[in-house]
Design a protein around this motif. Structure first.
Motif, PDB file in Angstrom:
ATOM      1  N   GLU A 254       0.833  -1.199   0.000  1.00  0.00           N
ATOM      2  CA  GLU A 254       0.000   0.000   0.000  1.00  0.00           C
ATOM      3  C   GLU A 254       0.871   1.254   0.000  1.00  0.00           C
ATOM      4  O   GLU A 254       1.824   1.373   0.764  1.00  0.00           O
ATOM      5  CB  GLU A 254      -0.917   0.012   1.221  1.00  0.00           C
ATOM      6  N   ASP A 255       0.524   2.188  -0.876  1.00  0.00           N
ATOM      7  CA  ASP A 255       1.270   3.445  -0.982  1.00  0.00           C
ATOM      8  C   ASP A 255       0.287   4.519  -1.420  1.00  0.00           C
ATOM      9  O   ASP A 255       0.027   4.718  -2.606  1.00  0.00           O
ATOM     10  CB  ASP A 255       2.406   3.294  -2.000  1.00  0.00           C
ATOM     11  N   GLU A 256      -0.279   5.221  -0.437  1.00  0.00           N
ATOM     12  CA  GLU A 256      -1.314   6.205  -0.719  1.00  0.00           C
ATOM     13  C   GLU A 256      -0.785   7.355  -1.570  1.00  0.00           C
ATOM     14  O   GLU A 256      -1.483   7.859  -2.458  1.00  0.00           O
ATOM     15  CB  GLU A 256      -1.888   6.744   0.598  1.00  0.00           C
ATOM     16  N   GLU A 257       0.435   7.782  -1.304  1.00  0.00           N
ATOM     17  CA  GLU A 257       1.034   8.868  -2.083  1.00  0.00           C
ATOM     18  C   GLU A 257       1.144   8.477  -3.553  1.00  0.00           C
ATOM     19  O   GLU A 257       0.795   9.260  -4.449  1.00  0.00           O
ATOM     20  CB  GLU A 257       2.411   9.195  -1.516  1.00  0.00           C
ATOM     21  N   GLN A 286      13.911  -1.795  -0.285  1.00  0.00           N
ATOM     22  CA  GLN A 286      13.726  -0.373  -0.543  1.00  0.00           C
ATOM     23  C   GLN A 286      14.362   0.063  -1.852  1.00  0.00           C
ATOM     24  O   GLN A 286      13.885   0.995  -2.503  1.00  0.00           O
ATOM     25  CB  GLN A 286      14.305   0.458   0.613  1.00  0.00           C
ATOM     26  N   THR A 289      11.850  -1.142  -4.592  1.00  0.00           N
ATOM     27  CA  THR A 289      10.631  -0.323  -4.620  1.00  0.00           C
ATOM     28  C   THR A 289      10.925   1.093  -5.096  1.00  0.00           C
ATOM     29  O   THR A 289      10.099   1.706  -5.781  1.00  0.00           O
ATOM     30  CB  THR A 289       9.978  -0.276  -3.232  1.00  0.00           C
ATOM     31  N   LYS A 293       9.101   2.948  -8.150  1.00  0.00           N
ATOM     32  CA  LYS A 293       8.237   4.104  -7.887  1.00  0.00           C
ATOM     33  C   LYS A 293       8.769   5.404  -8.464  1.00  0.00           C
ATOM     34  O   LYS A 293       8.007   6.187  -9.039  1.00  0.00           O
ATOM     35  CB  LYS A 293       8.042   4.246  -6.373  1.00  0.00           C
ATOM     36  N   PHE A 299       3.734  -0.058  -8.581  1.00  0.00           N
ATOM     37  CA  PHE A 299       3.446  -0.522  -7.231  1.00  0.00           C
ATOM     38  C   PHE A 299       4.194  -1.835  -6.985  1.00  0.00           C
ATOM     39  O   PHE A 299       4.289  -2.681  -7.875  1.00  0.00           O
ATOM     40  CB  PHE A 299       1.950  -0.767  -7.044  1.00  0.00           C
TER      41      PHE A 299
END
Length: 732
Positions: A254-257, A286, A289, A293, A299
């Motif tokens: 999950e990544d709202e931004e 990291q 991802t 991103k 995602f």
């Protein structure tokens, strides 16, 4: 001017505005939407046009405003215009004065048609007029063009020969009130009833919108999902569906931004799933991802209940299902290249130890004329040690951890992974910690290397342990000192080295850790290493400017983030800003007492002292000596003896203040700030009696001077705790 709206209800229609442009960067859009909604609400209210609902929709190419139930015409209004007092408007014999005649001319009425009104100040001349309401179409056409061109985008551009600014070139304006096109121009664009369909799904062809109610479905028919909330649902649900179909043990990271950004990157979202080689899972999660991103807006997919990644990525296409396999393959190819680079950096960097990389920092300029990053490393280490010894530390073993972390904390700046502004640069600190782990460094050292960059934003996560917190403060103090001296001082629009964020981070850490630090002394320590570079005068000036800068940050944080009263913060901080944790306690204590009647008597006396002295008050750095003099019975700064004052009220005030002094010292020493203000409040009646019975300025110049010296000491004692004029009641 007062207004009474006519209660007659006008007819209502829906209104649609669409601003079409080239694709606007996704990060610009949410703020622009907020501006448009707020501004239109304000304008409609100000122009007395009622409406039932209002919402703003947006895609990369369009921002749309939908207003339901908009009045088609302003209601007629009865307007009262207040004129001059009757005593000014007419002479004693009733003849009109120029003031009366001028008022009548101004409002467009004969003087005999003007009326008289009454308020608490007396009788006045007034005019009562009926203003006819204007059509909504006329009002909208007047304020919308300026509002559209006034959207405050982060960056704007110009194009062609047009003298206007917008985030991207404007292409069309659609404006419908009901089924009628609004007669309106936005610079070179005439509003119409046409929009554009999706670039690829509909060939970017013009499309006629007949009615605001048909807007959403009309655009849906040409491949555009205008409602951002609907696009969000399509994306979120679609991603979960394709991931579940791939592996029941997989879940979306999950990544709202990222989700918000992707929502505003597309007009017709189609989620898809891609893959990458499992060999890239050797990289820290990291890193993987970040590669997904930062540039590609992908995602990550992870194993349920863990942080372990799956060799898959989820993404969103702006378009349909046609040739989706080609789209997936192209995205896999791009990601594969980025991950291959990252794996190369990862393996290459491990050929050098962190200590070897530290020595390489000597060849890296920190700021032109202000030394290398190795110089900065040494400064940060020394400053961190001083902070630890000053009271922020806890034990010698942890101090050794701090020293080692300070030495290694910038070593990753010369790693292949971080240097040269790649997408992985934002992992600075994290990468350094991973390389330190691989080199066998203590876990506490690695944690401090990683966390000394926290918080990374104004509201970001803070360091979790004292070593990391102290190292973070030291690094930020050094940034503030060096960047300020180098001329990178924040302005209203620019803060290239994020000095505001550094100041706020220092404040948040001190308050979270509940530790006391004299920021003025800390600034002196941070500035001192630059003395040979800039000279003593530049250091003195920077010290004062940085003190004011930090005080402003503290005041803003207390009021905006902690919800404290702004006037209380303004009262306390000029004398208490140096220790933010302590200042917070003082602000909270003063808040408890500000409305007490006896305390307000003291506030009134404080104000009268200042007014009489006309600026001749003690400086802030003289206030501690003032308290000491009162603790010894009270005398003037120049040794004036107050024992010779003749009036009983001034003798009583001197006795009361001198008696309270030792209690003030004890209460402050014990941290009982409520007790301090309780003692000060008890002095309120005495100082009130003083000003009731004592005339300060008298013919006897020597007595006047003595009383001025006395009031200077009274004012100085009170000013040591706060500027009480800031919390004066309206009656004080």
């Amino acid at each position: 001017m007062s207004q009474n709206a006519n209660t007659r209800e006008s007819s209502r229609l829906p209104f649609l505005l669409e601003i079409g442009s080239e694709e606007i960067p996704a990060r610009f859009i949410p703020e622009a939407m907020k501006y448009l909604e707020k501004s239109v609400r304000q304008e409609l209210t100000a122009h007395h046009l009622d409406f039932q609902s209002l919402r703003v929709l947006a895609t990369p190419r369009r921002m749309a405003l939908l207003v339901e139930g908009l009045q088609t015409r302003q209601a007629d209004r009865t307007v009262e215009i207040k004129g001059p007092p009757v005593s000014v408007a007419f002479t004693e014999d009733g003849s009109p004065t120029p003031a009366a005649l001028g008022f009548a001319k101004k409002v467009g009425l004969a003087l005999e048609d003007c009326e008289r009104g009454q308020d608490k100040r007396g009788e006045f001349l007034r005019a009562v007029k009926t203003e006819k309401g204007k059509p909504a179409a006329q009002v909208l056409a007047q304020f919308l063009p300026g509002l559209i061109l006034g959207v405050p985008f982060r960056k704007t551009m110009r194009w062609g020969n047009h003298d206007l600014d917008y985030a991207r070139p404007l292409q069309w304006i659609l404006a419908l009130l009901g089924t009628e096109t609004l007669a309106m121009d936005v610079d070179y664009l005439r509003a119409g009833n046409t929009t554009r369909g999706h670039r690829t799904l509909h060939g970017d062809e013009p499309v006629v919108v007949r009615d605001p109610a048909a807007y959403l479905e009309t655009l849906r028919g040409v491949g555009v999902v205008v409602d951002q909330q609907e696009r969000r649902r399509i994306i979120a649900d679609g991603l979960r569906t394709i991931i579940a179909a791939y592996d029941g043990d997989a879940a979306l990271l999950e990544d709202e931004e990222l989700l918000t950004e992707v929502v505003f990157l597309c007009e017709h979202p189609t989620p898809f799933l891609g893959s990458f080689g499992e060999e890239y899972l050797e990289l820290p999660a990291q890193v993987v991802t970040t590669a997904m991103k930062s540039h590609q807006r992908y995602f990550s997919v992870q194993k349920k209940g863990t942080e372990a990644l799956k060799p898959r990525f989820a993404a969103v296409r702006c378009g349909g299902q046609e040739h989706l396999d080609n789209v997936v393959a192209g995205n896999e190819r791009v990601l594969r290249a980025r991950l291959a680079d990252a794996l190369f950096y990862w393996e290459f960097d491990q050929k050098k130890t962190p200590e070897e990389r530290v020595q390489m920092l000597g060849a890296v300029t920190w700021l032109e004329g202000y030394g290398s990053v190795l110089d900065k490393t040494h400064r940060v280490g020394a400053l961190a040690g001083w902070l630890w010894d000053t009271g922020l530390g806890c034990d010698d073993e942890a101090k050794a951890t701090l020293e080692r972390a300070a030495f290694l904390c910038k070593s990753d700046l010369v790693s292949e992974m971080i240097k040269d502004g790649k997408e992985f640069t934002k992992l600075e600190g994290f990468i350094g910690a991973r390389y330190a782990e691989l080199a066998g460094e203590d876990p506490a050292v690695c944690r401090a290397i990683e966390q000394h960059f926290l918080p990374r934003s104004a509201t970001g996560t803070l360091p979790v342990d004292r070593v990391s917190a102290v190292l973070s403060i030291a690094d930020r103090l050094d940034n503030l000192a060096g960047c300020w001296l180098a001329g990178f001082i924040p302005t209203g629009a620019k803060d290239p080295y994020a000095l505001r964020r550094h100041g706020l981070a220092i404040l948040r850490i001190l308050l979270e850790e509940k530790v006391q630090l004299n920021l003025e002394e800390a600034l002196d320590r941070a500035l001192a290493p630059f003395a040979a570079t800039v000279g003593a005068e530049a250091l003195r000036q920077a010290r004062g400017e940085l003190a004011e800068f930090l005080q402003t940050r503290i005041r803003g944080y207390f009021t905006d983030n902690l919800g404290l009263e702004a006037d209380v913060a303004r009262a306390v901080l000029p004398v208490r800003w140096r220790d933010p944790a302590d200042a917070l306690d003082w602000v909270e204590a003063l808040t408890h007492f500000r409305d007490r009647e006896d305390f307000q008597l003291l506030v009134t006396g404080f104000k009268r002292c200042r007014n009489i002295l006309k600026g001749g008050v003690l400086a802030i750095d003289e206030l501690d000596d003032c308290l000491e003099r009162w603790n010894e019975g009270g005398r003037g700064r120049a040794g004036e003896d107050f024992g010779g004052m003749p009036e009983k009220a001034e003798q009583a005030l001197q006795t009361a203040v001198a008696a309270a002094a030792s209690g003030l010292v004890s209460a402050e020493t014990e941290g009982d700030y409520d007790g301090v203000f309780r003692l000060l409040s008890k002095l309120g009646p005495a100082i009130d009696s003083y000003f009731e019975h004592v005339r300060v300025n008298v013919e006897d110049e020597a007595l006047t001077a003595l009383r001025h010296a006395f009031l200077r000491e009274i004012h100085g004692l009170f000013a040591r705790y706060a500027d009480f004029t800031e919390v004066a009641s309206a009656e004080s």
